[in-house]
Enzyme design. Structure first.
Site, PDB file in Angstrom:
ATOM      1  CB  SER A  10      -0.921   0.019   1.222  1.00  0.00           C
ATOM      2  OG  SER A  10      -0.153  -0.025   2.405  1.00  0.00           O
ATOM      3  CB  VAL A  51       2.452 -10.258   6.634  1.00  0.00           C
ATOM      4  CG1 VAL A  51       1.997  -9.604   5.354  1.00  0.00           C
ATOM      5  CG2 VAL A  51       3.213  -9.297   7.535  1.00  0.00           C
ATOM      6  CE1 TYR A 138      12.996  -2.808  10.415  1.00  0.00           C
ATOM      7  CE2 TYR A 138      15.318  -2.225  10.383  1.00  0.00           C
ATOM      8  CZ  TYR A 138      14.110  -2.359   9.726  1.00  0.00           C
ATOM      9  OH  TYR A 138      14.015  -2.063   8.385  1.00  0.00           O
ATOM     10  CE  LYS A 142      13.542  -5.528   7.990  1.00  0.00           C
ATOM     11  NZ  LYS A 142      12.616  -5.890   6.914  1.00  0.00           N
ATOM     12  CB  ILE A 171      14.255   3.535   1.239  1.00  0.00           C
ATOM     13  CG1 ILE A 171      15.303   2.442   0.934  1.00  0.00           C
ATOM     14  CG2 ILE A 171      13.390   3.815   0.012  1.00  0.00           C
ATOM     15  CD1 ILE A 171      16.240   2.713  -0.212  1.00  0.00           C
TER      16      ILE A 171
HETATM   17  P1  NAD Z   1       6.485   1.680   5.078  1.00  0.00           P
HETATM   18  O1  NAD Z   1       6.231   1.835   6.531  1.00  0.00           O
HETATM   19  O2  NAD Z   1       6.145   2.783   4.156  1.00  0.00           O
HETATM   20  O3  NAD Z   1       5.787   0.361   4.520  1.00  0.00           O
HETATM   21  C1  NAD Z   1       5.671  -0.810   5.281  1.00  0.00           C
HETATM   22  C2  NAD Z   1       4.553  -1.631   4.691  1.00  0.00           C
HETATM   23  O4  NAD Z   1       4.396  -2.836   5.464  1.00  0.00           O
HETATM   24  C3  NAD Z   1       3.213  -0.901   4.735  1.00  0.00           C
HETATM   25  O5  NAD Z   1       2.539  -1.138   3.532  1.00  0.00           O
HETATM   26  C4  NAD Z   1       2.498  -1.551   5.900  1.00  0.00           C
HETATM   27  O6  NAD Z   1       1.099  -1.510   5.814  1.00  0.00           O
HETATM   28  C5  NAD Z   1       3.011  -2.971   5.783  1.00  0.00           C
HETATM   29  N1  NAD Z   1       2.848  -3.711   7.024  1.00  0.00           N
HETATM   30  C6  NAD Z   1       3.390  -3.424   8.241  1.00  0.00           C
HETATM   31  N2  NAD Z   1       2.985  -4.320   9.151  1.00  0.00           N
HETATM   32  C7  NAD Z   1       2.176  -5.195   8.501  1.00  0.00           C
HETATM   33  C8  NAD Z   1       1.456  -6.341   8.911  1.00  0.00           C
HETATM   34  N3  NAD Z   1       1.482  -6.816  10.169  1.00  0.00           N
HETATM   35  N4  NAD Z   1       0.707  -6.996   7.987  1.00  0.00           N
HETATM   36  C9  NAD Z   1       0.651  -6.547   6.706  1.00  0.00           C
HETATM   37  N5  NAD Z   1       1.331  -5.469   6.257  1.00  0.00           N
HETATM   38  C10 NAD Z   1       2.086  -4.809   7.156  1.00  0.00           C
HETATM   39  O7  NAD Z   1       8.029   1.371   5.000  1.00  0.00           O
HETATM   40  P2  NAD Z   1       8.993   0.908   3.812  1.00  0.00           P
HETATM   41  O8  NAD Z   1      10.225   1.673   3.973  1.00  0.00           O
HETATM   42  O9  NAD Z   1       8.326   0.890   2.496  1.00  0.00           O
HETATM   43  O10 NAD Z   1       9.303  -0.587   4.294  1.00  0.00           O
HETATM   44  C11 NAD Z   1       9.244  -1.709   3.443  1.00  0.00           C
HETATM   45  C12 NAD Z   1      10.326  -2.685   3.873  1.00  0.00           C
HETATM   46  O11 NAD Z   1      11.607  -2.085   3.674  1.00  0.00           O
HETATM   47  C13 NAD Z   1      10.271  -3.088   5.344  1.00  0.00           C
HETATM   48  O12 NAD Z   1      10.513  -4.483   5.474  1.00  0.00           O
HETATM   49  C14 NAD Z   1      11.426  -2.301   5.962  1.00  0.00           C
HETATM   50  O13 NAD Z   1      11.941  -2.929   7.116  1.00  0.00           O
HETATM   51  C15 NAD Z   1      12.405  -2.300   4.812  1.00  0.00           C
HETATM   52  N6  NAD Z   1      13.432  -1.262   4.906  1.00  0.00           N
HETATM   53  C16 NAD Z   1      13.101   0.062   4.822  1.00  0.00           C
HETATM   54  C17 NAD Z   1      14.110   1.009   4.932  1.00  0.00           C
HETATM   55  C18 NAD Z   1      13.820   2.479   4.854  1.00  0.00           C
HETATM   56  O14 NAD Z   1      14.737   3.273   5.117  1.00  0.00           O
HETATM   57  N7  NAD Z   1      12.618   2.900   4.494  1.00  0.00           N
HETATM   58  C19 NAD Z   1      15.429   0.606   5.103  1.00  0.00           C
HETATM   59  C20 NAD Z   1      15.723  -0.748   5.180  1.00  0.00           C
HETATM   60  C21 NAD Z   1      14.714  -1.671   5.062  1.00  0.00           C
END
Ligand code: NAD
Length: 228
Positions: A10, A51, A138, A142, A171
């Protein structure tokens, strides 16, 4: 038409990945957390749920006959001292970030084995290998994703199913929206590329892994502007 299942579609990286796979002609199966209307910009099959919930994941997978690509992207962060964390907070991070991958892969692998092909792409983090203060849960989740990726890759390589992960640095998504302008600037000043990555850049790498050759497996690929 190839099929892809993306969790956390989303917003952020998951949404950019859904846009990329849609543009490239894939049939989309998308999971968001709360409300399927959050996915209304996309064609395809939409599901809302947790999830980390085994019965929800099973019900989604029962709707999918054939699966080419699984993108395990959904994740949550938690900031705070370890000693202040409740059991439920710890459990929620591990369940959302790591147990979810067990649940989706357990259901997806038999579908991929039937075709003797498939790609699994997990979204890890730089903290999985480096560890971050105030983010022990966290980082542990990971680090688990990294080991899960390498182990499952070995298990599935003889069956022509590839398992890889991307490990982003910073990101520019909602995950970092709690940062003040000063905190953002301080963080960016540590990154050699002198900027945050975009969700589209992360999505591009996910897509490249989905389309990569079958000898590329078991890798955790950093996407961090030279940060670590
Ligand atoms: P975000 O918070 O924008 O998106 C996270 C998504 O996960 C959302 O769509 C949320 O609804 C969904 N989500 C969370 N808990 C959930 C659950 N229990 N059931 C179903 N959906 C769930 O953040 P993002 O940055 O897009 O994160 C995506 C992935 O990237 C994550 O795994 C995050 O750990 C990883 N990540 C992000 C960064 C960063 O800097 N943004 C860095 C390293 C890793």
């Amino acid at each position: 038409m190839k099929t892809v299942l993306i969790t956390g579609a989303s917003r952020g990286i998951g949404r950019a990945a859904a846009q990329k796979f849609q543009k490239e002609g894939y049939e989309l199966f998308l999971i968001c957390h709360r409300d399927v209307r959050d996915l209304q910009e996309f064609k395809g099959h939409h599901f809302a749920g947790d999830v980390g919930d085994p019965s929800f994941i099973k019900s989604v997978m029962d709707e999918i006959e054939s699966l080419d690509v699984l993108v395990n992207n959904a994740g949550i962060a938690y900031y705070g001292l370890l000693q202040d964390m409740t059991f439920d907070e710890w459990d929620s991070v591990i369940r959302t970030n790591l147990t979810s991958m067990f649940l989706t892969c357990r259901e997806a692998v038999p579908k991929m084995l039937r075709k003797r092909s498939g790609k699994i792409i997990n979204v890890s983090s730089v903290w999985g290998s480096e560890g971050a203060a105030l983010e022990t849960a966290y980082s542990a989740s990971k680090g688990g994703v990294d080991a899960f990726t390498r182990a499952l890759a070995k298990e599935l390589a003889p069956s022509n199913i590839q398992v890889n992960a991307i490990a982003p640095g910073v990101i520019d998504t909602d995950m970092n929206k709690h940062l003040s302008q000063e905190e953002r600037s301080a963080l960016v000043s540590e990154i050699p590329a002198d900027r945050m990555g975009s969700p589209e850049e992360a999505a591009e790498l996910i897509f490249q892994l989905a389309e990569s050759n079958s000898y590329l497996t078991g890798q955790v690929i950093s996407l961090n502007g030279g940060w670590f």
